[in-house]
Design an enzyme around this catalytic site. Structure first.
Site, PDB file in Angstrom:
ATOM      1  N   LYS A 133       0.831  -1.213   0.000  1.00 41.76           N
ATOM      2  CA  LYS A 133       0.000   0.000   0.000  1.00 41.76           C
ATOM      3  C   LYS A 133       0.858   1.252   0.000  1.00 41.76           C
ATOM      4  O   LYS A 133       0.605   2.195  -0.766  1.00 41.76           O
ATOM      5  CB  LYS A 133      -0.934   0.007   1.213  1.00 41.76           C
ATOM      6  CG  LYS A 133      -1.751   1.301   1.343  1.00 41.76           C
ATOM      7  CD  LYS A 133      -2.710   1.250   2.510  1.00 41.76           C
ATOM      8  CE  LYS A 133      -2.029   1.335   3.844  1.00 41.76           C
ATOM      9  NZ  LYS A 133      -1.469   2.693   4.123  1.00 41.76           N
ATOM     10  N   ASP A 141      -6.185   0.975   0.979  1.00 41.55           N
ATOM     11  CA  ASP A 141      -6.251   1.277   2.402  1.00 41.55           C
ATOM     12  C   ASP A 141      -7.597   0.804   2.949  1.00 41.55           C
ATOM     13  O   ASP A 141      -8.416   0.227   2.232  1.00 41.55           O
ATOM     14  CB  ASP A 141      -6.008   2.769   2.667  1.00 41.55           C
ATOM     15  CG  ASP A 141      -7.080   3.661   2.067  1.00 41.55           C
ATOM     16  OD1 ASP A 141      -8.167   3.163   1.684  1.00 41.55           O
ATOM     17  OD2 ASP A 141      -6.845   4.878   1.970  1.00 41.55           O
TER      18      ASP A 141
END
Length: 204
Positions: free
Chosen positions: A127, A145
């Site tokens: 991420k 996320d």
């Protein structure tokens, strides 16, 4: 619902304006790239606002402090996990001065390969690497996320694991990419629309 969100003229204009800022970052020098990397380390397991506040309090002092000093600045900023992130930020300083020269030519050829390279940095996961690359002007990777995963779980498919293993990340990214293609929008920008839906803010 997502199609209507993407068609929102005012919101789309704001997202495209944000994209232009990311493109400017791509042409910027080492300091801008490194600052974005620090921000992405700070956003992991933290709210963007908390990370951004910590970044502004810390960045000018980052190279003059030891690990304990970095930890104290983070703690005084109200930031969580200040000891762990201080360790990451103290160690990441060794990349300053060579970050853009390292990642820029790779990302221009293959964003996925550039993400793999960034995973070598302590404190950077899938991420964070995707977030960093998007913020310096590369839009072909998804930033998965908690807001994005919650959105996908509500409207497309359920994902209940607390962690996101790499193979799951790649699979979910492919799903989100298919959605983005159907909306004629880069997957790296699609998350901004979803993030706005979840938070009523357009930051990141």
């Amino acid at each position: 619902m997502l199609r209507n969100l993407v068609k929102n003229v005012k919101l789309r204009a704001k997202v495209l304006e944000r994209a232009e800022e990311f493109k400017l970052n791509n042409k910027a020098g080492e300091d801008v790239w490194f600052r974005e990397l620090v921000l992405c380390i700070l956003t992991s397991n933290s709210s963007f606002i908390s990370a951004y506040t910590a970044l502004n309090n810390l960045y000018d002092k980052l190279f003059s402090l030891n690990e304990d000093g970095i930890s104290k600045v983070l703690k005084n900023s109200g930031y969580r996990f200040y000891n762990l992130k201080a360790k990451y930020l103290f160690n990441v300083r060794k990349y300053y001065g060579k970050l853009k020269a390292w990642i820029y030519p790779i990302a221009n050829k293959d964003e996925y390969e550039a993400r793999e390279e960034l995973l070598q940095i302590e404190g950077i996961g899938m991420k964070e690497a995707s977030h960093f690359l998007r913020n310096v002007g590369y839009f072909d990777l998804a930033i998965l996320d908690r807001h994005i995963l919650k959105f996908l779980s509500s409207y497309y498919f359920s994902y209940s694991k607390k962690s996101l293993p790499k193979k799951d990340y790649i699979y979910i990214e492919s799903v989100l990419k298919s959605i983005s293609i159907s909306l004629n929008l880069p997957v790296g920008l699609l998350d901004l629309f979803i993030w706005y839906k979840a938070t009523n803010k357009l930051v990141k």
